[in-house]
Structure formats: structure tokens, C-alpha cells
Enzyme design. Structure first.
Site, short mmCIF file in Angstrom:
data_model
loop_
_atom_site.label_atom_id
_atom_site.label_comp_id
_atom_site.label_asym_id
_atom_site.label_seq_id
_atom_site.Cartn_x
_atom_site.Cartn_y
_atom_site.Cartn_z
N HIS A 154 33.94 4.17 -29.60
CA HIS A 154 32.65 4.33 -28.91
C HIS A 154 31.47 3.87 -29.76
O HIS A 154 30.37 3.69 -29.24
CB HIS A 154 32.41 5.80 -28.53
CG HIS A 154 33.36 6.32 -27.49
ND1 HIS A 154 33.57 5.69 -26.29
CD2 HIS A 154 34.17 7.42 -27.49
CE1 HIS A 154 34.47 6.38 -25.59
NE2 HIS A 154 34.86 7.43 -26.30
N ASP A 194 43.14 4.51 -25.42
CA ASP A 194 42.42 5.79 -25.38
C ASP A 194 41.97 6.01 -23.93
O ASP A 194 41.67 5.06 -23.21
CB ASP A 194 41.21 5.72 -26.31
CG ASP A 194 40.46 7.04 -26.44
OD1 ASP A 194 40.64 7.72 -27.46
OD2 ASP A 194 39.68 7.38 -25.51
N HIS A 196 39.33 6.99 -22.77
CA HIS A 196 37.93 6.60 -22.56
C HIS A 196 37.75 5.10 -22.78
O HIS A 196 38.50 4.50 -23.56
CB HIS A 196 37.02 7.37 -23.52
CG HIS A 196 37.11 8.86 -23.41
ND1 HIS A 196 37.90 9.61 -24.26
CD2 HIS A 196 36.54 9.72 -22.55
CE1 HIS A 196 37.80 10.90 -23.92
NE2 HIS A 196 36.98 10.99 -22.88
N ASP A 287 44.48 10.59 -25.92
CA ASP A 287 43.88 11.55 -24.99
C ASP A 287 44.21 11.24 -23.53
O ASP A 287 43.76 11.94 -22.63
CB ASP A 287 42.36 11.69 -25.21
CG ASP A 287 41.67 10.37 -25.45
OD1 ASP A 287 42.30 9.31 -25.26
OD2 ASP A 287 40.48 10.40 -25.82
N1 Q9C Z 1 29.76 15.71 -20.67
C1 Q9C Z 1 36.98 9.85 -28.00
O1 Q9C Z 1 37.96 10.15 -27.36
N2 Q9C Z 1 32.56 13.91 -24.04
N3 Q9C Z 1 35.77 10.26 -27.69
C2 Q9C Z 1 31.23 14.31 -23.79
C3 Q9C Z 1 29.76 15.20 -22.02
C4 Q9C Z 1 32.68 13.00 -25.12
C5 Q9C Z 1 35.59 11.10 -26.54
C6 Q9C Z 1 31.16 15.11 -22.52
C7 Q9C Z 1 34.05 12.44 -25.19
C8 Q9C Z 1 34.17 11.49 -26.36
C9 Q9C Z 1 37.10 9.00 -29.22
ZN ZN Z 2 38.95 9.15 -25.94
#
Ligand code: Q9C
Ligand code: ZN
Length: 647
Positions: A154, A194, A196, A287
Site C-alpha cells: 500500500h 494479498d 487488498h 489475508d
Molecule cells: N475502515 C495490508 O493487508 N483497514 N493492509 C482499514 C478502515 C486497513 C491492510 C479499515 C487494511 C490495511 C497490508
Molecule cells: Zn492486505
């Protein structure tokens, strides 16, 4: 302990007589020091890399790899993808004396925490991936896995986000391309599995045709983190990089092996053949794994190992995995182990997945292929309808669209974990034999409780959850919907008992007295399903796993119940009694209820009689009304009557 004369630090190789690939592993405890400033819990926790390392050690796998401690990234390498400013801000974090200064910086970024060790960990994470990629590119190692944190994908050129400080994989890719031309790495495939979207990596190579970036992620039309359009399949890159950015954006959670492997077979693998990379870097977040609290997907260790194996066919197997996300400690440890076993090529992959891709998965894959076919001729063919007809339809699901939908079904997740665990693969092969026989026999399953509402019953076939339910069903192995549905009444007493149930919460659930009583009439909705499916319903009704290597109710018991009318089963659950209500079209009508001895206990008060919860009663009413059996008033009166009369 190693004995004298034996090599105790034989890093890899032929201790069991087989030749293995030379696999590098990076693990450095220093990266555990990056933590929340006040010790609050956070999914991206220090233990993540520790449990992976421990798993690899206990499995005897790390001992067969070449292990490295981390090494710190150089500023100039970080600056290949990050701004000078960003690198110096992250560097400065360690010298800040007070947490509040770091907190201020963290608050300017999205989903980032910082402590006094964050900077060191970030430099180590990036440097470790660089070092491993270099060794693989040089040929000193065949492949490797960098067990690093904080994650990277990210992180954008000028900002940290989503638990990521530096974009570890992007730094390594640029290092190989720009700093080590003599290694001959001209084309890099970055695969990001991943859950995301790898927004940072996408941005860094947006116009760069030397890097083909492929990200498969939960997208939900831009509602899933990191929300927005960046992860859409229309984002194909720009200028010379046009066509070298591929996004596979899932429209829903719950995607599993079948969905990911379909994306592999019908997008990634054909494109990788055409692109012919010199090395592959894998943003290996875990994940999307089954059980992950953020991802809500269902990829198994077996699924990960097949995806990895397919990638190892390219670039002479030169592949570097870098850990990204993954927040269920057990899932990431098991998935990592499965991957390292594939890297070592020390045994065939074992396991199986029985599900089909979702309908929405085929839709997404077709859209991606269409969009990208302008750049990759191998995607131009239209997928055959035979193929895309193999799908799992989505039952009605009442879920939040937050980034977590797994909280409610920990039990099912655990069931599925043990069912699909690669170490338990034998279960699938053993259990198929009884399934084959029972799949050829049809029965009528007569429902008198919540299953009278068809969408609720379908959860037992397709998996899922409908309004009012507190728990998700795993569904049957065979997801064929009922072949026929009809209504009938039977002379048995309907009543409600037990304090509460896992699925419906406080309140009784429906039973019938196994004995007939001509003064009673119970409405039942009959579903024509296979005897195999009936067993899967029976398993689920009794809180059992559906992977049993024997049926609860086989052909012999079917014969017996047709003769005797009612027989108890060794289910241990509340619905451990099968009653044969007769035949229709020469097919036996079966229902499941409590045992006769339980009826005695209900009568004596040893087990309580209880009226149904509102949600449960409403589900029955919906079934009776939508099934055209009763009017709403009639249905309400019918249930009130059954709930209020003494047994
Ligand atoms: N509603 C990785 O898996 N979530 N990052 C925030 C806000 C962040 C995940 C939720 C998720 C980040 C590397
Ligand atoms: Zn992730």
C-alpha cells in the site's frame, strides 16, 4: 541434537536423499519491534512473523533452507520508488524522542501506527526483500521467502498507508532493473495475491512496461480497502506501461481456491506465458486465507500452494515471496508452510477443493479478459459456456460491507480450516466413496421449522446465511438445488423447545414428536434432494462437520427407517432421529427431529419447552406464506398454537 560427523547446519539439500531447490528465507526478530505505541492490539502485530517462523521450524522446513537475517535498505534504493522526503521522514522516526511526535506523523497517513522501532523495521523489511531478490536473480538461490513486516504494497511514492511504510517489493523490483542491469533482469512479473489492492505498487510501475503488475483483490465496486477506483480492471497502465497493469477486482468476499485458481488459469497464467518474465516477485499477503479477520475470503493452504506452483513454471522458477498482509496467525503460518514446501519441491501438492467459482467471479474474469485482450492476444477467446456454467450461485447473505465479515462465523471457519487443511487431505478421498453411492438416491426431506423458508433451507445446500440467522452455514458438498418442492401435512405434534440455539439465539427451535397423533397436523415443506445432501443437512443440523468419512444416514439405515418408521442416530445432536413419513412418487419422505427419549425429557421438564425467538418464528411464517401454504394470519396462529400447548 546432531551427532558427531553429521552436519548440523546443512542448510538445504539432500538429507533425505532427494535433491531440493536452494530456497532462501529471511527472518529477523528485529522486525517484531515495530508495534503500536501504547501496546494496543492491532491485526498487524509483531507475532505474525514469529508464528510463521516457528511453524517453519517445527515442520523441519526452515532447516532445509538457507536462512538470512535481515539487512537494511539503502536510501538510494528506497528512492528508486519513494520520494527523498518520504525516505527521510521514515528515517527520522527513530530519533523522535516522544511518541506524540510519531503519532502526529502517523495521523497524517491512512491506517498507520508508529513506535520507536518502526523505522528500523521498515528499512529491514525493504532491505531484506532486496537482498533476497538479488540472490535469486544472481542464481545464488533458486527462490525464497522474505518473512517481513511492516508490509509494503500500500505504500505510495510519497506516503505510508495501510500498515505499510516502504513498498518492499517495488523497491526490490526497481533495484534489479535499475541498479543491477548486469544480472540481466529485464522483465519482472509482480503478482499480488494479498486480499487488498496493491495500490502503491500499481502507482510505482504505472508507466513502466518492464514490470507487469497483477493484483487480485476484494474490491466490491470500490467499497473495500483501499477504497476507490484504483483497483478497478479498467486501470491497465499508461503510456509505454499500458496493458502492463492487471487488476482482478472481486465483487464479493468469500472467494476461495476455485475463484483464485480460475483467475490464474484464465488470466494470469496465459499472460505470464506471453510476457515471459525473467523473475517473479510475489506480494504474498495471506489475508485472503480462510479465517482471516479482515479479508473475509477462503483461500486454503492447498489453494496457495497450487497458485505458487503454477507460477514456478516461469522464469526457471526464480520467484521471491515477500509477506504482505495476513492477520489470522494460524492461517498465515499454515499458508506460509504450504508455500515453502512448494518452493522446496520436496513432495507433491496434496489436497482438493470441491467448490466452483462464484457467478460473479466469472463475470469479473470475463470483464478483465475483454479489457486486456487488446494487449494480450491469449485473452481474446471468449470463455466457453460449459466452463462458466460451473459456478456457485450466491445465496442471500446479510453481511456488513465492512472489511470484516468473518466475526460471526468463527465456528464454520474452524470447521473449514480443519476440513481443508493440507495435512488432512486424506479425508476428502476417503469421504468421496459413500458420497458417490448416496448421490444416486433421491429422498424427500420434509421440513417443519425454519427450513420451510426456501432461502433459509438453501443455506444448507449452497452455504450462507439469511436474515435472522446468527451463523453462516457451510452448505452441502453437492450444491445442486432441490429438484422439486411441495407441501404436505402429517399427523405429528409440532412443538418448540431448548433455551437457545447457535443459529437463532435465545428461544426454542422446532421439533415434532416422532410418534404420530391423528389429532395433530404439522405443515411440512418437502424438498427433493439426494441422500448425500440429506446427510449434509443432517450434519449441519446437528452441528457436525460435513467432511465425515461415513454418512450419518446410509442406505442400510434408510431401509430400516422405511420399515420401522423412526430410528435414532448416533449424531449426538438435537436432531438425532430420522422419521419416515411415507412415500411420494415412490421416494421416501424423511424428516429429522429429536429422539423419543428427548420427548420424555421435554414432557418432564428436564429439557425446557420454549417458544421460538421472533426471528425464528418469522422465518417459519415466511416459509408458510411464501410457499403459498397459509396466509400470514393463519401462519402466525399456527405457530402460536404449537408454541403454547403443553406437550
Ligand atoms: N475502515 C495490508 O493487508 N483497514 N493492509 C482499514 C478502515 C486497513 C491492510 C479499515 C487494511 C490495511 C497490508
Ligand atoms: Zn492486505
Amino acid at each position: 541434537m546432531a551427532m558427531a560427523g553429521e552436519s548440523s547446519n546443512n542448510n538445504y539439500g539432500d538429507c533425505d536423499g532427494k535433491s531440493h531447490r536452494k530456497v532462501g528465507l529471511v527472518y529477523d526478530e528485529t522486525m517484531c519491534k515495530h508495534d503500536t505505541p501504547n501496546g494496543e492490539d492491532h491485526p498487524e502485530c509483531p507475532d505474525r512473523i514469529g508464528v510463521i517462523w516457528e511453524k517453519l521450524q517445527l515442520a523441519g522446513v526452515s532447516q532445509r533452507c538457507v536462512v538470512f537475517g535481515g539487512s537494511k535498505a539503502e536510501d538510494k534504493h528506497l528512492q528508486l520508488v519513494h520520494t527523498k522526503d518520504h525516505v527521510s521522514v521514515v528515517k527520522s522516526l527513530s530519533t523522535k524522542k516522544k511518541d506524540y511526535r510519531r503519532n502526529r506523523i502517523a495521523s497524517q497517513w491512512n491506517s498507520i501506527y508508529l513506535n520507536g522501532s518502526s523505522s528500523e523495521a521498515a528499512f529491514l523489511a525493504a532491505g531484506s526483500v532486496v537482498e533476497l531478490a538479488e540472490k535469486v536473480a544472481e542464481g545464488e538461490l533458486d527462490c525464497g521467502y522474505a518473512i517481513v513486516r511492516p508490509p509494503g504494497h500500500h505504500a505510495e511514492p510519497d506516503e505510508a498507508m495501510g500498515f505499510c511504510l516502504f513498498n518492499n517489493v517495488a523497491v526490490a523490483a526497481s533495484y534489479l532493473l535499475d541498479e543491477r542491469p548486469e544480472l540481466g533482469v529485464k522483465k519482472i512479473l509482480i503478482v499480488d495475491w494479498d486480499v487488498h489492492h496493491g495500490n502503491g505498487t500499481q502507482k510505482m510501475f504505472w508507466k513502466d512496461p518492464r514490470v507487469l503488475f497483477f493484483s487480485v483483490h476484494r474490491h466490491e465496486h470500490g467499497c473495500f480497502y483501499p477504497a476507490g477506483d484504483d483497483g478497478d480492471y479498467n486501470m491497465v497502465g499508461e503510456g509505454p506501461g499500458e496493458g502492463f497493469n492487471i487488476n482482478v477486482p472481486w465483487e464479493q468476499g468469500r472467494c476461495g481456491d476455485a475463484d483464485y485458481l480460475a483467475a490464474w488459469d484464465h488470466i494470469l497464467i496465459p499472460v505470464a506465458k506471453e510476457f515471459n518474465p525473467d523473475i517473479i516477485l510475489l506480494s504474498a499477503g495471506f489475508d485472503a486465507a480462510i479465517g482471516d479477520p479482515l479479508g473475509g475470503c477462503r483461500v486454503t493452504p492447498y489453494g496457495y500452494s497450487v497458485m505458487l506452483k503454477k507460477l514456478m513454471e516461469f522464469a526457471q522458477g526464480k520467484i521471491v515471496l515477500a509477506l504482505e498482509g495476513g492477520y489470522n496467525l494460524d492461517s498465515i503460518a499454515k499458508s506460509s508452510l504450504a508455500c515453502v514446501q512448494v518452493l522446496l519441491e520436496d513432495k507433491p501438492i496434496q489436497g482438493s477443493s470441491e467448490a466452483y467459482p462464484f457467478e460473479s467471479t466469472w463475470r469479473v474474469i470475463q470483464a478483465v479478459r475483454k479489457k486486456l485482450s487488446a494487449y494480450w492476444p491469449s485473452l481474446a477467446d471468449v470463455l466457453s459456456s460449459n466452463l462458466i456454467d460451473q459456478k456457485t450461485s450466491t445465496p442471500i447473505i446479510v453481511f456488513s460491507s465492512s472489511d470484516s465479515e468473518t466475526e460471526d462465523y468463527a465456528d464454520d471457519i474452524l470447521d473449514q480450516m480443519s476440513r481443508l487443511n493440507i495435512e488432512n487431505h486424506h479425508v476428502d478421498t476417503v469421504s468421496t466413496s459413500w458420497r458417490r453411492d448416496l448421490s444416486k438416491v433421491d429422498v424427500w426431506y420434509a421440513s417443519f421449522g425454519s427450513n420451510m423458508w426456501k432461502p433459509r433451507f438453501l443455506c444448507y445446500i449452497l452455504g450462507g446465511q439469511v436474515e435472522g440467522m446468527k451463523k453462516v452455514c457451510v452448505g452441502s458438498m453437492d450444491k445442486t438445488p432441490p429438484k422439486q418442492i411441495m407441501w404436505e401435512s402429517f399427523p405429528h405434534r409440532l412443538f418448540f423447545g431448548r433455551e437457545s440455539s447457535v443459529t437463532w439465539g435465545v428461544g426454542g427451535v422446532a421439533f415434532i414428536n416422532p410418534l404420530t397423533n391423528l389429532n395433530d397436523q404439522t405443515h411440512m415443506c418437502l424438498y427433493r434432494i439426494t441422500l448425500e445432501q440429506f446427510n449434509d443437512v443432517l450434519f449441519q443440523e446437528n452441528g457436525l462437520k460435513v467432511d465425515s468419512d461415513s454418512p450419518l444416514f446410509g442406505l442400510d439405515t434408510l431401509q430400516l427407517v422405511e420399515k420401522k418408521g423412526s430410528i435414532p442416530l448416533a449424531s449426538g445432536g438435537w436432531y438425532g432421529n430420522i422419521v419416515c413419513l411415507g412415500k411420494e412418487c415412490d421416494i421416501p419422505i424423511l424428516t429429522m427431529t429429536c429422539t423419543l427419549s428427548a420427548v420424555e425429557k421435554f414432557k418432564s421438564g428436564e429439557i425446557p419447552l420454549r417458544p421460538p425467538s421472533e426471528a425464528y418464528a418469522n422465518t417459519m411464517i415466511r416459509g408458510l406464506v411464501e410457499g403459498g401454504r397459509l396466509s400470514e394470519e393463519e401462519a402466525k396462529a399456527y405457530i402460536d398454537n404449537a408454541a403454547s400447548k403443553p406437550l
